[in-house]
Motif scaffolding. Sequence first.
Motif, short mmCIF file in Angstrom:
data_model
loop_
_atom_site.label_atom_id
_atom_site.label_comp_id
_atom_site.label_asym_id
_atom_site.label_seq_id
_atom_site.Cartn_x
_atom_site.Cartn_y
_atom_site.Cartn_z
N ARG A 1 7.63 -7.09 -44.61
CA ARG A 1 6.68 -7.53 -45.62
C ARG A 1 7.41 -7.72 -46.94
NH1 ARG A 1 4.20 -7.28 -41.48
NH2 ARG A 1 2.00 -6.75 -41.21
N CYS B 1 -4.94 -5.27 -37.88
CA CYS B 1 -4.45 -4.65 -39.12
C CYS B 1 -4.96 -3.21 -39.09
CB CYS B 1 -5.02 -5.38 -40.34
SG CYS B 1 -5.02 -4.38 -41.84
N CYS C 1 -2.69 1.39 -47.14
CA CYS C 1 -1.52 1.43 -46.27
C CYS C 1 -0.26 1.53 -47.13
CB CYS C 1 -1.48 0.21 -45.36
SG CYS C 1 -1.28 -1.35 -46.23
N ALA D 1 -5.13 -0.86 -41.19
CA ALA D 1 -5.95 -0.43 -42.33
C ALA D 1 -7.36 -1.01 -42.22
CB ALA D 1 -5.31 -0.88 -43.64
N CYS E 1 -2.16 -9.72 -41.49
CA CYS E 1 -1.81 -9.02 -42.72
C CYS E 1 -2.13 -9.85 -43.96
CB CYS E 1 -0.34 -8.66 -42.71
SG CYS E 1 0.14 -7.71 -44.15
S1 SF4 Z 1 -2.58 -4.90 -44.81
FE1 SF4 Z 1 -0.74 -5.54 -43.71
S2 SF4 Z 1 0.75 -3.90 -44.02
FE2 SF4 Z 1 -1.29 -3.09 -44.53
S3 SF4 Z 1 -2.02 -2.17 -42.61
FE3 SF4 Z 1 -2.80 -4.25 -42.67
S4 SF4 Z 1 -1.28 -5.42 -41.52
FE4 SF4 Z 1 -0.32 -3.49 -42.08
#
Ligand code: SF4
Length: 394
Positions: A220, A268, A287, A270, A326
């Motif tokens: 990322r 995801c 996260c 989170a 994401c």
């Molecule tokens: S926002 Fe992106 S980095 Fe955060 S938990 Fe979701 S997928 Fe993973």
Amino acid sequence: MLLKLARRTATEISPRLLAKAGYLWIFKAMRTMRVYRRRAKRGELSPPFLMLALTNACTLRCRGCWIDTGGSPSSLSAEQVDAIIASGRRNKTYYYTLLGGEPLIYPGLWDLLARHGNCYFQIITNGISLDKAAAARIRKLGNVTPLVSIDGMEEQNDARRGPGVFQQVDRGLRNLQQEKILYGIATTVTGANFDEVMSDEYVQHFIDRGAMYLWYYIFRPVGADPAPELCVPAEQVTEMRRRLMQLRRKHPIILIDTYWTAEGQAVCPAALGLSCHIGPRGSIEPCPPLSFARETVDDGDLYETIRGSEFLTGFQKFVTERTRGCVILEHPQALAEYIRSQSAVDYSGRDAVAEIDAGTSRNSHHLPGEEIPEDYWVYRFLKKRLFFGMGAYG
Ligand code: SF4
């Protein structure tokens, strides 16, 4: 593969450590997942796992890391950690990921692990401090699985992590191997190291070092030095999925991703409320790469605070309305606007909202029409029943 994996597990890992992992990590966590699923059905945010950034102090300065290691370090106090785990236990959470910065340099680490003997801890470490004494302590405690970060063989790894790091960490892996410790490797896949880290030779190197699992992350572009040129383009993401499935059939080691369901659909964690990240200043964040929060662990009982957090529940809705992947990669400007609209506090030590706002929208691991279901029954079962989601995302 399965027979070879069973032989490795029986001959390379201490039976006492295996028994502890089986009970504390697997059996108890599956019970936690039942609670999580029941509460999720009621629309309640109750993460089955927690990630605790014990400190932002670190012994390395890796390229593309989002942790602000400048200035005087921040750390969670022993009282804060005990209160977090006490609230966790009241909510049937017994599995914690400890990260940083570098958790192995956290002053009260060994006492913390001993104090919470009925919990299981995965320690995400850069491996620099894995000397013989540390390995012996981990073995003695038994409720710990180190997850050692390595991002390629020597040249690739040291290009991101610093000269000499690969050899030093490789010595640390031998110490873990000698103590028959259940441990894993965490590798961040970038556009630069892709071919190397998704190869038989790479996987075999860590089998030879005694690792029992290899956890793949996708890069990322966040932080003061986001290094966007290291991002993984869409065609490589699809190729990563294909190679993962080929490598899984061949090698007696568990290859983990937290990006796709058994049906190959993106997730995801989170957005699913599978975990929260507690920052080194006590902030309760969605996260690790998103160091924003409206609440801290000092606001009261942790799980009560999480359940009542409009910022965290709003984030789940914000993500699911836009993608299965994401939002940091796909919707940076909308994400920056969401954070501003929530008046969330920036705990990065920098202007991380501006950093995100300056980001370029690009593909993540959610590639509609490119879904590839798991084709090996072992991993279909693991994805449905045991993996990070423990059946949370089927
Ligand atoms: S926002 Fe992106 S980095 Fe955060 S938990 Fe979701 S997928 Fe993973």
